[in-house]
Motif scaffolding. Sequence first.
Motif: not given
Length: 59
Positions: A22-27, A47-50, A55-59
Motif C-alpha cells: 500500500a505504501s509503495c502504490l501510494s508513492e 485504493f481498496r488495498q491502501i 484501516k487494519n493498522l488502526i484497529g
Amino acid sequence: MKALIAKNLLGHVNMDVNVSIASCLSEITRIIAPNAAYDDDIMKDIFRQIVGAFKNLIG
C-alpha cells in the motif's frame, strides 16, 4: 509497477506485506499524479488495498 499489482501481493494475508505494498502504490500514485499508472479497474483495487491496509493498522 507491474510486480506490485500481482494478485498474490494485492490479496496477501500478511498485514506487513499489505502495508508495504500500500505504501509503495501510494508513492507511485503520488509521483505520477495526475496521470494514472494503471487502468481504472486496477486503480480501484489499489485504493481498496491502501484503505484496507491502513484501516487494519488502526484497529
